[in-house]
Design an enzyme around this catalytic site. Structure first.
Site, PDB file in Angstrom:
ATOM      1  CD1 TRP A 105      -2.502  -2.092   1.123  1.00 16.66           C
ATOM      2  CD2 TRP A 105      -3.227  -0.414  -0.150  1.00 16.66           C
ATOM      3  NE1 TRP A 105      -3.661  -2.515   0.504  1.00 16.66           N
ATOM      4  CE2 TRP A 105      -4.127  -1.505  -0.280  1.00 16.66           C
ATOM      5  CE3 TRP A 105      -3.482   0.744  -0.860  1.00 16.66           C
ATOM      6  CZ2 TRP A 105      -5.258  -1.446  -1.096  1.00 16.66           C
ATOM      7  CZ3 TRP A 105      -4.608   0.803  -1.678  1.00 16.66           C
ATOM      8  CH2 TRP A 105      -5.478  -0.277  -1.794  1.00 16.66           C
ATOM      9  CG  ASP A 179      -3.352   4.088   3.935  1.00 14.41           C
ATOM     10  OD1 ASP A 179      -4.371   3.851   4.608  1.00 14.41           O
ATOM     11  OD2 ASP A 179      -3.116   3.549   2.839  1.00 14.41           O
ATOM     12  CE  LYS A 203      -8.383  -2.085   3.973  1.00 13.58           C
ATOM     13  NZ  LYS A 203      -8.427  -3.356   3.250  1.00 13.58           N
TER      14      LYS A 203
END
Length: 367
Positions: A105, A179, A203
């Site tokens: 990511w 993030d 999530k």
């Protein structure tokens, strides 16, 4: 119907209590005679839902008053572009962004940022196959970066920052951008140490379609001229996240999750549960030679636990057996292979115990 244990990395399982409440309110929200999906985002009914969700999130994460909370669309991947579009205007062009590359990511993030400015990979664990976080004393930060970007929990690779890196002294005060998509609300966070925090909802928060951005006041209004209006944090903040039509139903479900979290005991209780669940699973993985986890112990993720069978020819048999026992989405990401158990806030400890029991059974049969 029996509910399964869904170990998906996202969209992930939601608390059953939340789903039941949403089902009960599907046709008629609080006597309004309509579903939340049918409401005008500017009507008093939805405004009340939005305001409560924002207030509860601020309370759960202890967000200071000098930070905006924005509900946007585009997911974490979209925010990889929205962040540089909003922050690179802080510096003369072409501006530079420092990245700490710790997995898939953060790699996606830096590749996206390259479209809008210069990227300095200040540290990387790529050569170590993203099994650790580079030691802080190895970071080569720029002196005039627009910001420093980290991914505090790598969903695919399974590494998690267990500390907040202090970067301001090395960067002339460049803000830290994080993030936190896959571990937000699973542990307390000192928001004041960050300039921006963002995360996709699918999530630990709610359904896919909502992205939450927490941004310090002084970082709003710095967007590049090419930034689309709908993603300009200044316009979004000025319009209470309703410059355009927001993902109303997703915000409603997120709000129900926030209420559920408060009833459970808040973020501190979620951290206690996360530690209990992850320590159980890692404890078993460390005790056997049949499975292996390759992540450095001091940065193992509490939310996403990747592991491998030493005999990978058994992978499909393992997954099929898990499905028969009501456990799904254990297959690892295609980029790394193996298995991955995502054990977010909504995963009960009984689910982790069921997985361990099955892993023991499978090892006994095939070991």
């Amino acid at each position: 119907m029996t509910r399964i244990y869904n170990f998906s990395a996202g969209p992930a399982m939601l608390p059953e209590e939340v789903l039941k409440q949403a089902a009960g309110e599907m046709l008629d929200w609080h006597g309004s005679g309509m579903s939340v999906m049918e409401m005008s985002h500017r009507g008093k009914e939805f405004i009340s839902i939005y305001e409560e969700a924002e207030r509860d999130f601020r309370e759960l994460l202890n967000v200071p008053a000098n930070y905006h909370i924005l509900f946007l669309q585009g997911g974490g991947l979209g925010e990889n572009a929205i962040v540089p579009l909003n922050l690179l205007g802080r510096k003369e062009q072409p501006a530079t962004v420092d990245f700490i590359q710790t997995g898939s990511w953060s790699t996606k993030s830096l590749n996206e940022a390259k479209k809008y400015g210069n990227v300095n990979v200040a540290a990387s664990s790529k050569d170590a196959k993203f099994t650790a976080i580079p030691a802080r004393d190895t970071w080569k930060l720029s002196k005039d970066a627009a910001y420093v970007h980290i991914c505090t929990n790598e969903t695919i690779d399974g590494v998690e920052f267990q500390y907040v890196p202090d970067v301001a002294a090395d960067t002339n005060g460049a803000p830290l951008v994080a993030d936190m998509s896959s571990h937000i609300l699973s542990r307390p966070v000192d928001v004041s140490k960050y300039g921006v925090i963002f995360g996709g909802a699918q999530k630990n928060i709610g359904p896919a379609g909502v992205t939450i951005v927490v941004v310090r006041d002084d970082l709003v209004g710095k967007a590049l001229p090419i930034c689309p209006s709908a993603f300009d944090w200044k316009l979004v903040a000025e319009n209470q996240s309703m410059y355009n039509t927001p993902p109303t139903y997703g915000i409603y479900i997120a709000g129900l999750v926030f209420q559920w979290l408060k009833r459970q005991g808040g973020v501190a209780e979620m951290e206690r549960r996360a530690l209990a669940k992850s320590e159980m699973l890692y404890g078993y993985l460390d005790s056997t030679g049949f499975y292996r986890n390759t992540i450095a112990r001091d940065c193992r993720s509490r939310m996403n636990v990747p592991f491998f069978l030493n005999d990978e020819s058994l992978n499909e048999s393992f997954l099929a057996g898990a499905k028969e026992r009501g456990m799904v989405q254990l297959k690892g990401h295609k980029s790394v292979g193996g298995m991955r158990a995502s054990i977010y806030n909504a995963m009960p400890i009984e689910g982790v115990q069921a997985l361990i029991d099955y892993m023991k059974e499978f090892e006994k049969k095939h070991g």
